[in-house]
Design a protein around this motif. Sequence first.
Motif, mmCIF file in Angstrom:
data_model
loop_
_atom_site.group_PDB
_atom_site.id
_atom_site.type_symbol
_atom_site.label_atom_id
_atom_site.label_comp_id
_atom_site.label_asym_id
_atom_site.label_seq_id
_atom_site.Cartn_x
_atom_site.Cartn_y
_atom_site.Cartn_z
ATOM 1 N N ALA A 220 -2.987 2.754 0.112
ATOM 2 C CA ALA A 220 -1.783 2.321 -0.606
ATOM 3 C C ALA A 220 -1.154 3.508 -1.325
ATOM 4 N N ASP A 221 0.103 3.348 -1.671
ATOM 5 C CA ASP A 221 0.797 4.322 -2.520
ATOM 6 C C ASP A 221 0.647 5.766 -2.034
ATOM 7 N N LEU A 222 1.104 5.980 -0.807
ATOM 8 C CA LEU A 222 1.037 7.325 -0.235
ATOM 9 C C LEU A 222 2.105 8.223 -0.876
ATOM 10 N N HIS A 223 3.236 7.631 -1.187
ATOM 11 C CA HIS A 223 4.337 8.361 -1.844
ATOM 12 C C HIS A 223 4.722 9.647 -1.115
ATOM 13 N N LEU A 224 4.777 9.579 0.200
ATOM 14 C CA LEU A 224 5.188 10.742 0.982
ATOM 15 C C LEU A 224 6.616 11.120 0.599
ATOM 16 N N GLY B 160 -1.478 -3.052 -3.675
ATOM 17 C CA GLY B 160 -0.828 -1.760 -3.855
ATOM 18 C C GLY B 160 -0.001 -1.804 -5.115
ATOM 19 N N HIS B 161 0.299 -0.658 -5.649
ATOM 20 C CA HIS B 161 1.197 -0.403 -6.789
ATOM 21 C C HIS B 161 0.473 0.290 -7.941
ATOM 22 N N HIS B 162 -0.721 -0.161 -8.301
ATOM 23 C CA HIS B 162 -1.441 0.548 -9.352
ATOM 24 C C HIS B 162 -2.058 1.781 -8.685
ATOM 25 N N HIS B 163 -1.876 2.952 -9.294
ATOM 26 C CA HIS B 163 -2.219 4.175 -8.566
ATOM 27 C C HIS B 163 -3.673 4.612 -8.671
ATOM 28 N N SER B 164 -4.475 3.873 -9.424
ATOM 29 C CA SER B 164 -5.902 4.201 -9.472
ATOM 30 C C SER B 164 -6.680 3.145 -8.711
ATOM 31 N N GLY C 140 1.921 -0.624 0.775
ATOM 32 C CA GLY C 140 3.211 -0.333 0.141
ATOM 33 C C GLY C 140 3.349 1.039 -0.483
ATOM 34 N N ASP C 141 4.606 1.463 -0.658
ATOM 35 C CA ASP C 141 4.945 2.802 -1.134
ATOM 36 C C ASP C 141 4.424 3.890 -0.187
ATOM 37 N N VAL C 142 4.785 3.741 1.077
ATOM 38 C CA VAL C 142 4.498 4.805 2.045
ATOM 39 C C VAL C 142 5.319 6.030 1.639
ATOM 40 N N ASN D 24 7.778 -1.052 -3.932
ATOM 41 C CA ASN D 24 9.027 -0.910 -4.679
ATOM 42 C C ASN D 24 9.721 0.413 -4.386
ATOM 43 N N HIS D 25 8.944 1.448 -4.075
ATOM 44 C CA HIS D 25 9.558 2.749 -3.827
ATOM 45 C C HIS D 25 10.271 2.850 -2.496
ATOM 46 N N ASP D 26 9.765 2.132 -1.500
ATOM 47 C CA ASP D 26 10.435 2.231 -0.199
ATOM 48 C C ASP D 26 11.236 0.981 0.143
ATOM 49 N N SER E 170 1.316 2.625 -14.020
ATOM 50 C CA SER E 170 1.532 3.638 -12.980
ATOM 51 C C SER E 170 3.009 3.951 -12.871
ATOM 52 N N GLU E 171 3.783 2.881 -12.851
ATOM 53 C CA GLU E 171 5.205 3.030 -12.595
ATOM 54 C C GLU E 171 5.938 1.812 -13.087
ATOM 55 N N TYR E 172 7.171 2.028 -13.439
ATOM 56 C CA TYR E 172 8.018 0.902 -13.788
ATOM 57 C C TYR E 172 8.693 0.404 -12.524
ATOM 58 N N LEU F 157 -0.428 -7.348 -0.795
ATOM 59 C CA LEU F 157 0.789 -7.375 -1.612
ATOM 60 C C LEU F 157 0.885 -6.162 -2.533
ATOM 61 N N HIS F 158 2.108 -5.976 -3.062
ATOM 62 C CA HIS F 158 2.420 -4.763 -3.815
ATOM 63 C C HIS F 158 3.055 -5.156 -5.141
ATOM 64 N N GLY F 159 2.341 -4.968 -6.230
ATOM 65 C CA GLY F 159 2.915 -5.304 -7.527
ATOM 66 C C GLY F 159 1.868 -5.213 -8.609
#
Length: 385
Positions: free
Chosen positions: A7-11, A202-206, A54-56, A92-94, A179-181, A162-164
């Motif tokens: 999750a949360d690759l944030h490429l 996905g969504h919490h980065h730890s 989520g958040d590829v 949410n990012h993508d 992690s993020e708003y 799910l992502h949240g």
Amino acid sequence: MRIAHLADLHLGYRAYHRVNQRGMNVREADVAEAFRQAVARVIELRPDLVLVAGDVFHTVRPSNTAIADAFRQFSLMADRLPGVPIVVIAGNHDTPRSADTGNILNLFREIDGVRVVCDECRTLKLEELETSVWCEPHVASFTEDPPRREPDPSARHNLMMLHGILVGPRGAEKLTYISEYGGANIDESSIRWPEWDYIALGHHHSCQEIERNAWYAGGLERTSTNIWAEKEEKGFLVYDTEARQAEFHAVETRTMVDLPKISAREMTPAELDEAILRAVSRVEDGLRGKIVRLLAFDVPRGVVRELNHKRIRDWKAEAVHFHLDVRPPEIRRRAGSGAPVRRQTLREQVGGFLEHRWEIQDRRVERPRLVELGTRYVDRTTEEG
Ligand SMILES: [Mn+2]
């Protein structure tokens, strides 16, 4: 069944205006490298299924480099893991704010074996695994009424992705920082936890266990709003539905050093300089290639001015990022408990949030202007009582 959960690759994430020899932002390269490592490891582990929660991408419009790189890695994974479904949801990012922008993740549908859910809840039936996956992308959770999340009675295994951000006792206890708003709030009571074989969050980065059968995988690199809250190792999970156990696989990330804080009360500039120098010399093998923070409290403006800025600049040049975070003395007042606290005013909270936390997704927005506008609106509501 063994499930690789990422999750949360944030490429495409970028920070610090620092480029490598190929002219690429250093942090963007780090994030891409972390994903390469993860893909290589997933291929070795040969799971039965890959879930990406989520958040590829870090932004709705990632750079061409980030897109090409991601496409290559997903293709590689699909190619080396024939017959292993790879299921991706949007975070949410993508997720673009407007539906007609279209979602870049749809591109990955071109890869055989990859399935993508961006726009609505969908149950994917994976016949070969006798498994159904409830896929709930960010937009689907970001509504007032939670969707009815039903396991598929015809499936042997029911999975949910799910992502949240979980809202309820589990989230309150286990998600210790933001992690993020901008994430969707997911009411914990709307999930019937024991009915699912696995819930990939996905969504919490730890990386975080929520229930025995429900985990946040965490990100692969540190890309949160406040990276200093991400002290733990980064990586992904492999969950075994028979053993009901998750195994964490770490990836190598950029070295991050948060030096012990300095309390500068009553220090002269020379004394503080000395304390800073001592702290920085404690970093083993120097600052080169590292992200380093040093917090100093109770530093009056006059002292800041007289610090050895030449030396600080040299450190900044040496490190990937050196952040000397100097904070002025706080105005303290006694609260009822007797502990000295100072509450931020609403104006400071809004200003601070817009200045440091709010992620600007639209390049036309200038941050100073945003802060100015936000605080002015607060002032106006205060004036209007
Ligand atoms: Mn994220």
